[in-house]
Design an enzyme around this catalytic site. Structure first.
Site, PDB file in Angstrom:
ATOM      1  CB  CYS A 168      -0.946  -0.005   1.194  1.00  0.00           C
ATOM      2  SG  CYS A 168      -0.122  -0.191   2.800  1.00  0.00           S
ATOM      3  CG  HIS A 455      -4.065   0.273   4.761  1.00  0.00           C
ATOM      4  ND1 HIS A 455      -3.469  -0.515   3.804  1.00  0.00           N
ATOM      5  CD2 HIS A 455      -5.117   0.893   4.145  1.00  0.00           C
ATOM      6  CE1 HIS A 455      -4.122  -0.394   2.659  1.00  0.00           C
ATOM      7  NE2 HIS A 455      -5.129   0.458   2.843  1.00  0.00           N
TER       8      HIS A 455
END
Length: 501
Positions: A168, A455
């Site tokens: 990510c 994240h």
């Protein structure tokens, strides 16, 4: 616009030739020399209302500038019977007797020759900022049957990216780069040419731009880009979660190196080249160290791609209380550019009095980049009893949609009061009165969660005020409020007004 010229322009050319148009175009449209650019900045004002906006035109018959929107160039034409004028934005001829812009092949050749001359003297980024298509060319583009039309609420250029396992941090950086306006225009213009495309990261990024703007909406996989980064930056290889900021700087570094074959170094700054990466992202940081004994100043200038901003409390200075931790981007920049007393344990040998003395150090912005990137240092590392500990700072730091960097410039921040500064000139003679340091936010990268289970996501501005959240393969619409209230890790700002010269 007529494609066949007009009798009034032909009569003017027969009487006075093309020299009047040539002079106006050279000085006030293309501005092909430093002298011309200075003259344009000082002289290009409507003689009636003193504004430089509202579609300024120059009379072709005499020395008169007038704005079209407020009708001052029309008044001049009617009063003086001077019916030909040059649009100073595009260089086109306006005939008031015909009531239209007129097309003339001979004058078009003059305009193209002067744009070519400008292109030879400027780098791509500088030339891009100077160039705008003529109205004839714009008309051809609008009427081209294969031209892709970007309408309001269009989602062209938006594409999700597959997470290959903790990637990510890669996806959000790629989204920010893809939506960097000048970088997009460079790659979509097919400006990069390379003899070894299979090994070149610039070629792969160029391919990604083509994929993003192909109209295909299926999520992309970045396996080739990852492989190229891993090949050139070994410590980032593997599928462990990495720091998005570290990956961003490493990516810029590889892109810069792969552009070096066509790089031209700038004479007064050997660290700053003319590759597209440096033209867009490189700024100059000024460091002033002031001796506390003799007030001697030692100045160094260093290039930067981003500014890392501390989120902890500022260190105490002599005679002042310790400020609390910053709560906004402006607080962070204020702290970053504040003079810092280095203390008795960090004495520096003064080049003026040639003794070791206590000193103060101040960082300021000598030259701003087109794209200013601010890294909020949310990940803190510290050592206790030989053990390394990591902590995430989740404090909310507010940041604006529009940012003015003028208060943090060297000529404003470090208290220079000499006559040159008072007259709007920097020490090297640069005219500061025409510089515009306003920026607009166009991308924000966030780290959600903890250090162990975090994240990365990104907000990007697709066009005007349309914002989207990029969460790997998932792209969703977002509101500006969502962007400005997000935690913020990397903030991307683009200069509102681009200067050249």
């Amino acid at each position: 616009m007529s494609d066949h010229g007009c009798i009034h322009l032909n009569n003017f050319k027969a009487a006075k030739g093309i020299q009047p148009y040539k002079v106006i175009h050279s000085f006030f449209v293309t501005s092909t020399s430093t002298e011309a650019r200075v003259r344009k900045a000082v002289s290009c004002l409507c003689h009636t209302c003193k504004t430089y906006k509202d579609r300024l035109h120059s009379c072709l018959h005499c020395i008169f500038f007038g704005c079209y929107v407020k009708g001052h160039i029309q008044e001049h034409a009617k009063t003086k019977k001077h019916f030909l004028a040059v649009d100073l934005c595009y260089g086109n001829i306006l005939c008031f007797q015909c009531g239209d812009y007129v097309y003339d092949r001979e004058l078009l050749k003059v305009a193209k020759a002067q744009w070519s001359e400008l292109a030879k003297s400027l780098s791509f980024g500088e030339f891009y900022r100077a160039w705008e298509p003529t109205q004839t060319e714009a008309e051809l583009l609008r009427n081209h049957p294969r031209r892709r039309r970007v309408i309001e609420n269009s989602t062209i250029g938006l594409r999700g990216l597959i997470n290959l396992g903790n990637t990510c941090f890669v996806n959000c950086i790629v989204q920010a780069l893809i939506h960097t306006p000048l970088l997009r225009d460079y790659f979509l213009a097919d400006r990069h040419h390379c003899p070894q495309p299979s090994l070149c990261l610039v070629c792969e990024v160029s391919h990604l731009f083509q994929e993003f703007y192909s109209g295909n909406k299926a999520p992309l996989t970045l396996h080739k880009l990852l492989h190229l980064i891993w090949t050139h930056v070994r410590h980032l290889a593997g599928y462990e979660q990495q720091d998005a900021h570290e990956f961003f700087i490493a990516t810029l570094d590889v892109l810069h190196k792969h552009c070096e074959a066509t790089t031209i170094l700038v004479k007064d700054n050997p660290h700053h080249c003319k590759c597209i990466i440096d033209q867009i992202f490189t700024g100059c940081l000024q460091s002033d160290v002031v001796c506390q004994a003799c007030n001697g100043v030692s100045t160094t200038i260093d290039p930067f791609w981003d500014i890392s901003l501390d989120l902890t409390s500022a260190a105490s200075t002599s005679g002042s209380n310790t400020p609390g931790p910053p709560t906004s981007l402006l607080d962070c920049l204020e702290k970053f550019t504040r003079a810092e007393h280095l203390g008795s344990s960090a004495k520096i040998k003064c080049s003026n009095c040639e003794t070791y003395q206590e000193s103060t150090k101040q960082l300021t912005m000598k030259q701003l980049p087109i794209v200013a990137i601010f890294h909020l240092k949310r990940f803190e590392h510290f050592i206790i009893q030989d053990k390394i500990f990591k902590k995430k700072i989740s404090t909310f730091i507010s940041f604006p949609e529009q940012l003015d960097m003028t208060p943090f410039m060297s000529h404003r921040r470090n208290g220079n009061n000499n006559s040159a500064m008072l007259n709007g000139l920097s020490k090297n003679g640069e005219d500061m009165s025409f510089s515009d340091n306003r920026y607009s936010l166009f991308a924000v990268i966030n780290h959600e969660g903890s250090l162990e289970t975090g994240h990365y996501t990104a907000f990007i501005r697709q066009q005007r005020d349309q914002w989207f959240k990029c969460n790997d393969h998932l792209i969703t619409r977002a509101k500006l409020k969502d962007v400005l209230t997000s935690e913020g890790y990397l903030l991307f700002y683009h200069k509102q007004i681009l200067e050249y010269g």
